[in-house]
Design an enzyme around this catalytic site. Sequence first.
Site, mmCIF file in Angstrom:
data_model
loop_
_atom_site.group_PDB
_atom_site.id
_atom_site.type_symbol
_atom_site.label_atom_id
_atom_site.label_comp_id
_atom_site.label_asym_id
_atom_site.label_seq_id
_atom_site.Cartn_x
_atom_site.Cartn_y
_atom_site.Cartn_z
ATOM 1 N N PRO A 2 0.713 -1.295 0.020
ATOM 2 C CA PRO A 2 0.205 0.144 -0.181
ATOM 3 C C PRO A 2 0.899 1.313 0.078
ATOM 4 C CG PRO A 2 -0.612 -1.691 1.790
ATOM 5 C CD PRO A 2 0.698 -2.002 1.236
ATOM 6 N N GLU A 3 0.592 2.022 -0.930
ATOM 7 C CA GLU A 3 1.233 3.370 -0.956
ATOM 8 C C GLU A 3 0.635 4.656 -0.385
ATOM 9 O OE1 GLU A 3 4.277 4.384 -3.901
ATOM 10 O OE2 GLU A 3 4.206 2.467 -4.656
#
Length: 271
Positions: A2-3
């Site tokens: 997840p960014e």
Amino acid sequence: MPELPEVETTKAGISRLLKGRWVTAVKVHNRKLRLPIPIDIITTLEGQTLLEITRRAKYLLFKFDDGFLIVHLGMSGSLRVVSSLTPKQKHDHIEIEFGHTHCLRFRDPRRFGLVVWTSTNPATHKLLSRCGPEPLSNDFNGKYLHSLSRSRRVSVKSLIMNGQIVVGVGNIYASEALFRAGINPNRQAGKIGLSRYLKLGIDIKTVLAEAVAAGGTTLKDYIHDDGKPGYFRQKLQVYGRKGEPCSVCGALIKHKVIAQRSSFYCTTCQS
Ligand SMILES: [Zn+2]
């Protein structure tokens, strides 16, 4: 992984469902995350009201009456809000029940994420105290990047992915922003001039803002807050496109590992 846009999307989704509710029960199934879940987390959280959820870097900060729950999704973590009656899934490590109806579950197969508590200002917590500015804030721009890059011999891609310089610019968005800015990711950070950094600063903000608006890009481990897989395929121009024609010039996209991370770029458009 997840960014920043995925974390921002998660924040918005769960805030809408949980803000203002109070904790009625906490169940811990596995404490062994990147940092162990505190042993007294159940007694700490029970009875407290969730006042607000904010984000700093890729940390979610759940503000309760007496302090903050700091959550990081690590490599494969996700947060979902489900009915309390929904059966627990494998790799659900902690469940926080709000008002007997809503249950927040933290799932993390690879267990690089974390869930910790602090009763003081989270900005001073050791996880957060050395974080650089937020890329979408006014504290970050190309002039700032240029000033910190002088005499640095690392690649420009390493520079913008360094969380002490600027937080939240992950591999996908670093690759895309450098393509838009026309900068080869291998270039030495200290040898790039101000005008190119000014463009790069704008392109980093734009690419992240577009991804936040699209709800985060596609990632196989990311689960949307409603429990369904939340893959919003943002149009990626270079990332993951090794050997495909460049959308601007038609040359084939090149792939190279820079500082242990996959980098994708066009040698014609990026110099
Ligand atoms: Zn090209």
